[in-house]
Design a protein around this motif. Structure first.
Motif, PDB file in Angstrom:
ATOM      1  N   GLN A  26      -7.168   4.650  -3.071  1.00  0.00           N
ATOM      2  CA  GLN A  26      -7.828   5.951  -3.016  1.00  0.00           C
ATOM      3  C   GLN A  26      -7.354   6.829  -4.167  1.00  0.00           C
ATOM      4  O   GLN A  26      -8.036   7.750  -4.574  1.00  0.00           O
ATOM      5  CB  GLN A  26      -7.546   6.637  -1.678  1.00  0.00           C
ATOM      6  CG  GLN A  26      -8.226   5.951  -0.514  1.00  0.00           C
ATOM      7  CD  GLN A  26      -7.851   6.570   0.816  1.00  0.00           C
ATOM      8  OE1 GLN A  26      -6.810   7.193   0.961  1.00  0.00           O
ATOM      9  NE2 GLN A  26      -8.713   6.379   1.794  1.00  0.00           N
ATOM     10  N   GLN A  27      -6.156   6.520  -4.657  1.00  0.00           N
ATOM     11  CA  GLN A  27      -5.576   7.239  -5.785  1.00  0.00           C
ATOM     12  C   GLN A  27      -5.145   6.212  -6.833  1.00  0.00           C
ATOM     13  O   GLN A  27      -5.035   5.026  -6.554  1.00  0.00           O
ATOM     14  CB  GLN A  27      -4.349   8.040  -5.332  1.00  0.00           C
ATOM     15  CG  GLN A  27      -4.626   9.007  -4.213  1.00  0.00           C
ATOM     16  CD  GLN A  27      -3.330   9.571  -3.633  1.00  0.00           C
ATOM     17  OE1 GLN A  27      -2.276   9.531  -4.258  1.00  0.00           O
ATOM     18  NE2 GLN A  27      -3.401  10.094  -2.430  1.00  0.00           N
ATOM     19  N   GLU A  50      -1.872   3.278  -6.504  1.00  0.00           N
ATOM     20  CA  GLU A  50      -1.523   3.363  -5.082  1.00  0.00           C
ATOM     21  C   GLU A  50      -1.096   2.021  -4.487  1.00  0.00           C
ATOM     22  O   GLU A  50      -0.344   1.971  -3.518  1.00  0.00           O
ATOM     23  CB  GLU A  50      -2.707   3.912  -4.281  1.00  0.00           C
ATOM     24  CG  GLU A  50      -2.377   4.135  -2.833  1.00  0.00           C
ATOM     25  CD  GLU A  50      -3.469   4.853  -2.085  1.00  0.00           C
ATOM     26  OE1 GLU A  50      -3.116   5.559  -1.151  1.00  0.00           O
ATOM     27  OE2 GLU A  50      -4.644   4.707  -2.426  1.00  0.00           O
ATOM     28  N   ASN A  94       2.254   5.520  -3.903  1.00  0.00           N
ATOM     29  CA  ASN A  94       2.399   6.918  -4.338  1.00  0.00           C
ATOM     30  C   ASN A  94       3.403   7.670  -3.475  1.00  0.00           C
ATOM     31  O   ASN A  94       4.114   8.541  -3.958  1.00  0.00           O
ATOM     32  CB  ASN A  94       1.049   7.639  -4.308  1.00  0.00           C
ATOM     33  CG  ASN A  94       0.089   7.106  -5.330  1.00  0.00           C
ATOM     34  OD1 ASN A  94       0.302   6.043  -5.909  1.00  0.00           O
ATOM     35  ND2 ASN A  94      -0.990   7.818  -5.555  1.00  0.00           N
ATOM     36  N   ASP A  95       3.464   7.320  -2.189  1.00  0.00           N
ATOM     37  CA  ASP A  95       4.423   7.970  -1.298  1.00  0.00           C
ATOM     38  C   ASP A  95       5.746   7.204  -1.245  1.00  0.00           C
ATOM     39  O   ASP A  95       6.810   7.806  -1.198  1.00  0.00           O
ATOM     40  CB  ASP A  95       3.840   8.110   0.107  1.00  0.00           C
ATOM     41  CG  ASP A  95       4.709   8.999   0.983  1.00  0.00           C
ATOM     42  OD1 ASP A  95       5.149  10.067   0.505  1.00  0.00           O
ATOM     43  OD2 ASP A  95       4.970   8.610   2.129  1.00  0.00           O
ATOM     44  N   ASP A 147       0.837  -1.197   0.000  1.00  0.00           N
ATOM     45  CA  ASP A 147       0.000   0.000   0.000  1.00  0.00           C
ATOM     46  C   ASP A 147       0.878   1.255   0.000  1.00  0.00           C
ATOM     47  O   ASP A 147       2.056   1.206   0.335  1.00  0.00           O
ATOM     48  CB  ASP A 147      -0.910  -0.003   1.235  1.00  0.00           C
ATOM     49  CG  ASP A 147      -2.033   1.006   1.139  1.00  0.00           C
ATOM     50  OD1 ASP A 147      -2.390   1.429   0.022  1.00  0.00           O
ATOM     51  OD2 ASP A 147      -2.578   1.383   2.195  1.00  0.00           O
ATOM     52  N   ASP A 148       0.278   2.361  -0.381  1.00  0.00           N
ATOM     53  CA  ASP A 148       0.901   3.693  -0.334  1.00  0.00           C
ATOM     54  C   ASP A 148       2.071   3.863  -1.301  1.00  0.00           C
ATOM     55  O   ASP A 148       3.016   4.598  -1.031  1.00  0.00           O
ATOM     56  CB  ASP A 148       1.352   4.046   1.090  1.00  0.00           C
ATOM     57  CG  ASP A 148       0.213   4.023   2.080  1.00  0.00           C
ATOM     58  OD1 ASP A 148      -0.844   4.591   1.764  1.00  0.00           O
ATOM     59  OD2 ASP A 148       0.365   3.425   3.166  1.00  0.00           O
ATOM     60  N   LYS A 208      -5.531   0.824  -8.508  1.00  0.00           N
ATOM     61  CA  LYS A 208      -6.119   1.986  -7.856  1.00  0.00           C
ATOM     62  C   LYS A 208      -6.514   1.653  -6.423  1.00  0.00           C
ATOM     63  O   LYS A 208      -7.086   0.617  -6.137  1.00  0.00           O
ATOM     64  CB  LYS A 208      -7.353   2.449  -8.635  1.00  0.00           C
ATOM     65  CG  LYS A 208      -8.031   3.683  -8.082  1.00  0.00           C
ATOM     66  CD  LYS A 208      -9.185   4.097  -8.985  1.00  0.00           C
ATOM     67  CE  LYS A 208     -10.033   5.189  -8.409  1.00  0.00           C
ATOM     68  NZ  LYS A 208      -9.350   6.416  -8.092  1.00  0.00           N
TER      69      LYS A 208
END
Length: 172
Positions: free
Chosen positions: A161-162, A165, A131-132, A128-129, A159
């Protein structure tokens, strides 16, 4: 957790980063028979011990996932679905400092190293995450670590939440 339905891929679900237990709830709803979650922060660990005390198939582990993950999975003799979401969140008032031994924001590379030690090499790995994470760790390094576990993994971003991701690696 950004996805609303956590698809059941195997009987066993292992998560790093319990937080408020939302992913555990999704794993229960999805029908996983055995659920393990590792939390380093005592506040979240204690909160979830209370929240899931009557769920006999939920096992909470207190500690640094980059150190204890293999001890939790080493005796498991079947495919595992991993949800890797353990990381430091500086904006969280309940997480005053990064408690990992390495002081890394994302222990993802260490977690993948521990998964690679397991005798089974076709686990489902979800991260997860992304994108960061890609602001801190090159995605190609993550993919390379996954492919060292099994060169037949198909890796994609889906996908949450974004867009893009969640990284998912599975053998199809």
């Amino acid at each position: 957790m950004p996805i609303t339905n956590l698809k059941k891929f195997s009987k066993i679900f292992v998560e790093t980063g319990t937080y408020y237990g939302d992913t555990i709830r999704k794993a229960i709803e999805s029908g996983y028979e055995e659920i393990h979650s590792i939390e380093i922060n005592d506040f979240y660990y204690q909160k979830n011990k209370i929240n899931f005390e009557f769920n006999k198939n939920v096992y909470l582990h207190k500690g640094d996932s980059s150190l204890i993950l293999f001890d939790i999975i080493k005796d498991m003799n079947e495919q595992i679905t991993f949800w890797l979401d353990g990381h430091y969140m500086s904006q969280d008032k309940n997480q005053k400092e990064n408690q990992t031994e390495s002081k890394k924001i994302y222990p993802i590379l260490e977690e993948l190293n521990l998964i690679s030690l397991h005798k089974i090499k076709n686990h489902i790995v979800m991260i997860d995450d992304m994108n960061d994470i890609i602001n801190h760790i090159d995605i190609n390094i993550i993919k390379e670590k996954i492919l060292r576990i099994n060169k037949n993994y198909k890796i994609s971003l889906i996908k949450g939440q974004q867009e893009d991701e969640i990284l998912i690696a599975q053998i199809q």
